[in-house]
Every structure is written in C-alpha cells, then in structure tokens.
Motif scaffolding. Structure first.
Motif, PDB file in Angstrom:
ATOM      1  N   GLU A 183       0.534  -1.163   0.169  1.00  0.00           N
ATOM      2  CA  GLU A 183      -0.100  -0.163  -0.248  1.00  0.00           C
ATOM      3  C   GLU A 183       0.640   1.332  -0.159  1.00  0.00           C
ATOM      4  N   ASN A 184       2.047   1.065   0.465  1.00  0.00           N
ATOM      5  CA  ASN A 184       2.754   1.852   0.038  1.00  0.00           C
ATOM      6  C   ASN A 184       4.029   2.314  -1.417  1.00  0.00           C
ATOM      7  N   ALA A 185       3.655   1.274  -2.098  1.00  0.00           N
ATOM      8  CA  ALA A 185       3.973   1.599  -2.858  1.00  0.00           C
ATOM      9  C   ALA A 185       4.543   3.222  -4.268  1.00  0.00           C
ATOM     10  N   LYS A 186       2.850   3.037  -4.268  1.00  0.00           N
ATOM     11  CA  LYS A 186       2.690   3.802  -4.959  1.00  0.00           C
ATOM     12  C   LYS A 186       4.044   5.326  -5.208  1.00  0.00           C
ATOM     13  N   ALA A 187       4.335   5.791  -6.762  1.00  0.00           N
ATOM     14  CA  ALA A 187       5.526   6.233  -6.768  1.00  0.00           C
ATOM     15  C   ALA A 187       5.031   8.024  -6.295  1.00  0.00           C
ATOM     16  N   PRO A 188       6.188   8.735  -5.841  1.00  0.00           N
ATOM     17  CA  PRO A 188       7.685   7.979  -5.755  1.00  0.00           C
ATOM     18  C   PRO A 188       8.322   7.623  -4.929  1.00  0.00           C
ATOM     19  N   ASN A 189       7.811   6.858  -3.976  1.00  0.00           N
ATOM     20  CA  ASN A 189       7.784   6.546  -2.462  1.00  0.00           C
ATOM     21  C   ASN A 189       8.972   5.215  -3.062  1.00  0.00           C
ATOM     22  N   PRO A 190       8.861   4.598  -4.250  1.00  0.00           N
ATOM     23  CA  PRO A 190      10.523   3.400  -3.855  1.00  0.00           C
ATOM     24  C   PRO A 190      11.351   4.476  -4.194  1.00  0.00           C
ATOM     25  N   LEU A 191      11.252   4.701  -5.382  1.00  0.00           N
ATOM     26  CA  LEU A 191      12.634   5.995  -6.269  1.00  0.00           C
ATOM     27  C   LEU A 191      12.590   7.154  -5.004  1.00  0.00           C
ATOM     28  N   ASP A 192      12.585   7.311  -3.847  1.00  0.00           N
ATOM     29  CA  ASP A 192      12.905   8.487  -3.296  1.00  0.00           C
ATOM     30  C   ASP A 192      13.934   7.744  -1.792  1.00  0.00           C
ATOM     31  N   ASP A 193      13.266   5.644  -1.368  1.00  0.00           N
ATOM     32  CA  ASP A 193      13.655   5.134  -0.774  1.00  0.00           C
ATOM     33  C   ASP A 193      15.681   4.558  -1.046  1.00  0.00           C
ATOM     34  N   MET A 194      15.461   4.600  -2.974  1.00  0.00           N
ATOM     35  CA  MET A 194      16.527   5.045  -3.424  1.00  0.00           C
ATOM     36  C   MET A 194      17.905   5.321  -2.744  1.00  0.00           C
ATOM     37  N   ALA A 195      17.115   7.332  -3.010  1.00  0.00           N
ATOM     38  CA  ALA A 195      17.388   8.000  -3.173  1.00  0.00           C
ATOM     39  C   ALA A 195      18.245   8.355  -1.862  1.00  0.00           C
ATOM     40  N   TYR A 196      17.258   8.308  -1.310  1.00  0.00           N
ATOM     41  CA  TYR A 196      17.942   8.322   0.056  1.00  0.00           C
ATOM     42  C   TYR A 196      18.458   7.171   1.099  1.00  0.00           C
ATOM     43  N   ALA A 197      18.351   6.102   0.399  1.00  0.00           N
ATOM     44  CA  ALA A 197      20.325   4.664   0.206  1.00  0.00           C
ATOM     45  C   ALA A 197      20.980   5.336   0.468  1.00  0.00           C
ATOM     46  N   ILE A 198      20.716   5.785  -1.457  1.00  0.00           N
ATOM     47  CA  ILE A 198      22.016   6.437  -1.654  1.00  0.00           C
ATOM     48  C   ILE A 198      22.662   7.589  -1.029  1.00  0.00           C
ATOM     49  N   ASP A 199      21.941   8.661  -0.958  1.00  0.00           N
ATOM     50  CA  ASP A 199      23.342   9.903   0.379  1.00  0.00           C
ATOM     51  C   ASP A 199      23.609   9.494   1.355  1.00  0.00           C
TER      52      ASP A 199
ATOM     53  N   ILE B 127       0.257  -1.495 -10.995  1.00  0.00           N
ATOM     54  CA  ILE B 127      -0.830  -0.970 -10.479  1.00  0.00           C
ATOM     55  C   ILE B 127      -0.601  -0.569  -9.108  1.00  0.00           C
ATOM     56  N   MET B 128       0.676  -1.090  -8.203  1.00  0.00           N
ATOM     57  CA  MET B 128       1.310  -0.915  -7.138  1.00  0.00           C
ATOM     58  C   MET B 128       1.612  -0.004  -7.272  1.00  0.00           C
ATOM     59  N   PHE B 129       2.935  -0.019  -8.413  1.00  0.00           N
ATOM     60  CA  PHE B 129       3.261   1.215  -8.383  1.00  0.00           C
ATOM     61  C   PHE B 129       2.834   3.150  -9.020  1.00  0.00           C
ATOM     62  N   LEU B 130       2.366   2.714  -9.707  1.00  0.00           N
ATOM     63  CA  LEU B 130       1.564   4.180 -10.030  1.00  0.00           C
ATOM     64  C   LEU B 130      -0.216   4.555  -9.520  1.00  0.00           C
ATOM     65  N   GLY B 131      -0.414   3.304  -8.604  1.00  0.00           N
ATOM     66  CA  GLY B 131      -1.754   3.272  -8.185  1.00  0.00           C
ATOM     67  C   GLY B 131      -3.158   2.829  -9.978  1.00  0.00           C
ATOM     68  N   LYS B 132      -3.868   2.401  -8.818  1.00  0.00           N
ATOM     69  CA  LYS B 132      -4.763   1.928  -9.511  1.00  0.00           C
ATOM     70  C   LYS B 132      -5.816   3.204 -10.364  1.00  0.00           C
ATOM     71  N   GLU B 133      -5.765   4.462  -9.736  1.00  0.00           N
ATOM     72  CA  GLU B 133      -6.599   4.901 -10.271  1.00  0.00           C
ATOM     73  C   GLU B 133      -5.356   5.063 -11.458  1.00  0.00           C
ATOM     74  N   ASN B 134      -4.057   4.942 -11.489  1.00  0.00           N
ATOM     75  CA  ASN B 134      -3.608   6.347 -12.807  1.00  0.00           C
ATOM     76  C   ASN B 134      -3.164   5.256 -13.625  1.00  0.00           C
ATOM     77  N   ILE B 135      -3.465   3.884 -13.963  1.00  0.00           N
ATOM     78  CA  ILE B 135      -2.999   2.706 -14.981  1.00  0.00           C
ATOM     79  C   ILE B 135      -3.170   3.466 -16.245  1.00  0.00           C
ATOM     80  N   TYR B 136      -3.918   4.237 -16.450  1.00  0.00           N
ATOM     81  CA  TYR B 136      -4.615   4.870 -17.648  1.00  0.00           C
ATOM     82  C   TYR B 136      -4.774   5.958 -18.167  1.00  0.00           C
ATOM     83  N   ASP B 137      -3.681   6.642 -17.044  1.00  0.00           N
ATOM     84  CA  ASP B 137      -3.151   8.267 -17.329  1.00  0.00           C
ATOM     85  C   ASP B 137      -2.030   8.052 -17.907  1.00  0.00           C
ATOM     86  N   GLU B 138      -1.907   8.660 -19.142  1.00  0.00           N
ATOM     87  CA  GLU B 138      -1.155   8.816 -20.060  1.00  0.00           C
ATOM     88  C   GLU B 138       0.619   9.187 -19.845  1.00  0.00           C
ATOM     89  N   GLU B 139       0.064  10.647 -19.307  1.00  0.00           N
ATOM     90  CA  GLU B 139       0.766  11.710 -18.408  1.00  0.00           C
ATOM     91  C   GLU B 139       1.605  10.435 -17.821  1.00  0.00           C
TER      92      GLU B 139
END
Length: 317
Positions: A140-156, A224-236
């Motif tokens: 439930e916490n996988a929605k972007a940009p959370n995982p990318l934030d985590d990667m950046a935090y780890a590298i920093d 679905i988990m990364f974009l959020g179910k509501e965004n899977i057809y949002d082209e942007e």
C-alpha cells in the motif's frame, strides 16, 4: 552454519540477528515453518543460494560488524509510518571499495530480498565490492515516487557515511530484479532518478528480468502498485515512469538479461529497453536464456549462471 534444512523461523530467531531477525526472515505464518529447501520449491528458486546469503550474514555479524541500517528516525516515522519499511542490509568487504545497491523484486507487493538480493550480494562480496540490499516501500506504500525516494535516500546515506562504512563513494552501481529492476532502471534516468535527486549517476546498471514499461506490456501487479490503480490509464503518469521512454545518451552503461519465455514479465520489456539503449548509443550488453522461468536471481545452477561476474566485468571494462 545454516543448511537448507533450517526453517525460516529458526533463522529469524537466531541470537546473531537479535532485534531484526523477523525483518530478514519470516517469523510467523505458514512460510516461517518451511525449510529453505521446501521454500525454494515454491518457484524456481535456489535453496543453496538462499542459504549462502544467510550464512554470509552470520559470518559478518560474528566478525562483529553491523549489517542492519534502518533509514528512518522516530520523528519522521511519527509523521509517515510507511518509512519504517525503508532499510539497508550491508554485505561489507574488508577494504575500501565501490558499492552496489541491490533491489529484489516482488511486484511492488514486497521485497524478495532473501531470494534475489542476499545471494547476489554474496557474489558481489566475492568480487570485492560492498553490497547493500535495499528494502524499499511496497504494498500500500509502493505508489510512486516512494520507492524512488527510498533509493535516493539510501544512496545519499551511504555517501554521507562512506568513511564509517569503509566505502569508496566515488563509484557505485545499482542492480534490480523484476519490479526491483524497474526501480533500478528508473533511477538510472535523469528525469525520474539520480539527476532529479541531485545525486551522481550510477556508473552501471545491472538488470535481471526487469519490469521496464508502465504501458501495455508491463507486469500488472507492478504497474498497479507503483502507479496506483487510479492512474494505470493516465498517459502522462505512464510516460513519466516508463523507462524505455526516458533513456538519453547519458544513461549509465547497462547489463540486462531475461528468459525468452518469461511467464511473468513479457520479454518485450527488455527488448524495448535494449532498443532505447541502442538508439541512444548507450553501452550495453543483453543476454537471453531459453526458458520460461522468472526469479532466478543470482542465477546459481541455471542457464544464467555467472551473469553477475559477467556484469561486473562489463562494468570494470
């Protein structure tokens, strides 16, 4: 010394892992009662590789070294409890050397670190590199940009603590499998990854059977988990995180592999990535293997065996 006959619960209860045993091995439920051999039979996983990962961690702890690094403090967790999912497991070497961050897959539902990341870290240690298994936010916490934030935090975090950790912070690579491959590949881009976070670019990206696109040929759970179910057809939003659309000539050199008949992530994912790398003149190496498997991780005992050594050689050269 652990064997494939040990259960996951036994591993979680080891005094060497006191305080975080339940984090690195399931301690409750039906899975926890399985031996590593029984657990590996749930899919195409290698029981000995999983055992080797845990034995390497035991060796490190018994040498008096720290392996578990939670990447949050209580103040931040009070505001956002989800960040308690963000932590590193360090596989060190006894010299100052570059580091590799490894992101296990799991469809952005969870991190299969003991299956894919820990065995990969063992190989990286044998090749002389510090390795970190990153647990990034999933479910439930996988929605972007959370995982990318985590990667950046780890590298920093690693860069800021390089002296303490004994690391050469001037050079690093990132590795990912499946959904973790999407995270690693995405972090290699300027628009969504390293440059967006004002961090230096990884010098190489290693990807095993990665999710690449967030479009039609994606992996449903990951999308679905990364974009959020509501965004899977949002082209942007789809375009913002479809790696094949974000490749530029400054993308890091990339080693990527996949089984040709992968039953989970369509082979078109790696093909789209390789086409984009070729079009942008990015150095890369692409390996495929005649199998329908997904989840080989370090590749021990499979057609992909030795891919980590080949990827590191590609990086070094």
């Amino acid at each position: 010394m652990l064997t494939t006959s040990n259960t996951l619960k036994q591993i979680s209860l080891l005094s060497d892992f006191s305080g975080y045993g339940s984090i690195i091995a399931p301690s409750e439920g039906a899975l926890s009662e399985m031996t590593l051999e029984q657990f590996s039979r749930l899919s195409c996983w290698n029981a000995q590789s999983i055992t080797d990962g845990y034995n390497r961690l035991l060796e490190i702890v018994e040498e008096g070294q720290k392996i578990y690094y939670p990447l949050w403090d209580q103040g931040d967790a009070d505001t956002d409890p989800s960040i308690k999912e963000r932590y590193l497991i360090h596989f060190p070497v006894k010299k100052k050397a570059p580091f590799v961050i490894v992101c296990a897959g799991g469809g952005y539902l969870g991190c299969a670190s003991m299956i894919e990341a820990y065995p990969t870290c063992v190989h990286l240690n044998q090749l002389g590199y510090h390795a970190f298994s990153l647990n990034y936010r999933c479910g439930e916490n996988a929605k972007a940009p959370n995982p990318l934030d985590d990667m950046a935090y780890a590298i920093d975090y690693i860069r800021k603590n390089g002296e303490i950790l004994g690391i050469d912070i001037s050079d690093y690579a990132i590795t990912g499998f499946s959904a973790g491959g999407h995270l690693a590949a995405c972090f290699g881009t300027e628009s969504a990854g390293w440059k967006h976070y004002n961090l230096p670019s990884p010098s190489a990206v290693f990807l095993g059977y990665p999710v690449v696109t967030m479009g039609e040929k994606s992996h449903d759970s990951s999308r679905i988990m990364f974009l959020g179910k509501e965004n899977i057809y949002d082209e942007e939003i789809i375009s913002r995180y479809s790696v094949e659309l974000l490749i530029t000539p400054d993308y890091p050199p990339t080693f990527v592999w996949q089984c040709t008949r992968d039953h989970t992530v369509p082979i078109e994912n790696t093909q789209m990535l390789v086409n984009a790398l070729t079009e942008n003149n990015v150095p890369h190496k692409y390996e495929t293997f005649d199998s329908d498997n997904h989840g080989w991780g370090a590749g021990d005992g499979t057609l992909a065996e030795g891919w980590i050594e080949r990827a590191v050689s590609f990086w070094q050269n």
